[in-house]
Scaffold this motif. Structure first.
Motif, PDB file in Angstrom:
ATOM      1  N   ARG A   1     100.353 112.251  88.474  1.00  8.40           N
ATOM      2  CA  ARG A   1      99.227 111.894  88.039  1.00  8.40           C
ATOM      3  C   ARG A   1      97.568 112.190  88.311  1.00  8.40           C
ATOM      4  O   ARG A   1      97.759 113.389  87.631  1.00  8.40           O
ATOM      5  CB  ARG A   1      98.332 109.733  87.441  1.00  8.40           C
TER       6      ARG A   1
ATOM      7  N   GLU B   1      98.724 115.968  88.036  1.00  9.11           N
ATOM      8  CA  GLU B   1      98.584 116.112  86.512  1.00  9.11           C
ATOM      9  C   GLU B   1      97.316 116.767  85.976  1.00  9.11           C
ATOM     10  O   GLU B   1      97.675 117.516  85.435  1.00  9.11           O
ATOM     11  CB  GLU B   1      99.855 115.251  85.833  1.00  9.11           C
ATOM     12  N   GLU B   2      96.114 115.713  86.464  1.00 11.66           N
ATOM     13  CA  GLU B   2      94.921 115.951  86.382  1.00 11.66           C
ATOM     14  C   GLU B   2      94.521 117.393  86.264  1.00 11.66           C
ATOM     15  O   GLU B   2      93.912 117.808  85.577  1.00 11.66           O
ATOM     16  CB  GLU B   2      94.307 115.089  86.768  1.00 11.66           C
TER      17      GLU B   2
ATOM     18  N   ASP C   1      95.672 120.402  84.389  1.00 11.36           N
ATOM     19  CA  ASP C   1      95.375 120.203  82.890  1.00 11.36           C
ATOM     20  C   ASP C   1      93.488 121.379  83.330  1.00 11.36           C
ATOM     21  O   ASP C   1      93.469 121.849  81.947  1.00 11.36           O
ATOM     22  CB  ASP C   1      95.935 119.079  82.745  1.00 11.36           C
ATOM     23  N   ALA C   2      92.952 121.132  84.418  1.00  6.67           N
ATOM     24  CA  ALA C   2      91.928 121.151  84.854  1.00  6.67           C
ATOM     25  C   ALA C   2      92.294 123.038  84.739  1.00  6.67           C
ATOM     26  O   ALA C   2      91.265 123.518  84.770  1.00  6.67           O
ATOM     27  CB  ALA C   2      91.500 120.958  85.734  1.00  6.67           C
TER      28      ALA C   2
END
Length: 160
Positions: free
Chosen positions: A151, A154-155, A158-159
Motif C-alpha cells: 500500500r 502504491e501511494e 501515485d504521488a
C-alpha cells in the motif's frame, strides 16, 4: 478502549457493524465474536486482500461464525425500543490490543488488520475460534505487513 477517532473509517465501520450484528440477534452484549463477524464480512476491506493472499476462506469462516452466534445467548433480554448495549471485556481488550499493535507497527491509525491481530494476540474466544481455521498471529501479521508495504509503495507511485 482507545478513542474512536483513532480508528480508520473501516475500523469504525467494523465496530458499528458489530453492534448491529448483536442487535439483529436480540443480544444485549457485544462480544468480540460479533466484531469478528463484522471484520470477516466487511466489503472493500484490507482484510479481504490479505485473506486472498493467504488463500484463507473468510466466507466459510464467517458462515460458521454466524451459525455459532445464532446459538449464543447472553442471558439478557431486549425490551421494546431498548438499545442499551454492553461491551464484553474481550471486546474492549481486543480494541486496546489493536491500539498497542498499531503503535508497534508505527501506524498512526487503528485499522481492521490491527483489530484482527488484537484478537489473535489475546487468544480468547475470538482468537481461539480463528485458530480452529489455522489462522495464527505470526502468519497473519507477516501478511498484514506485506499488505502495508504494498500500500505504501502504491501511494508513493501515485504521488510521482
Amino acid at each position: 478502549m482507545p478513542p474512536f477517532n483513532l480508528f480508520t473509517p473501516k475500523g469504525q465501520s467494523a465496530v458499528h457493524r458489530s453492534h448491529e450484528i448483536a442487535l439483529e440477534r436480540g443480544q444485549t452484549q457485544v462480544h468480540a465474536l460479533h466484531l469478528l463477524l463484522s471484520l470477516l464480512t466487511q466489503d472493500d476491506s484490507p482484510l479481504q486482500d490479505i485473506f486472498e493472499e493467504m488463500d484463507f476462506d473468510s466466507g466459510k469462516v464467517a458462515e460458521e461464525l454466524a451459525s455459532r452466534l445464532e446459538d449464543k445467548g447472553d442471558g439478557g433480554a431486549i425490551f421494546a425500543g431498548s438499545t442499551a448495549m454492553y461491551l464484553t471485556g474481550e471486546f474492549s481488550e481486543t480494541l486496546d490490543k489493536a491500539s498497542h499493535i498499531s503503535k508497534e507497527m508505527n501506524e498512526k491509525s487503528i485499522d481492521v488488520y490491527h483489530i484482527l491481530l488484537g484478537m489473535l494476540r489475546l487468544h480468547k474466544e475470538a482468537g481461539t475460534f480463528l485458530s480452529e481455521f489455522k489462522l495464527s498471529e505470526d502468519v497473519f501479521k507477516r501478511e498484514a505487513i506485506k499488505y502495508i508495504e504494498r500500500r505504501k509503495l502504491e501511494e508513493l507511485a501515485d504521488a510521482e
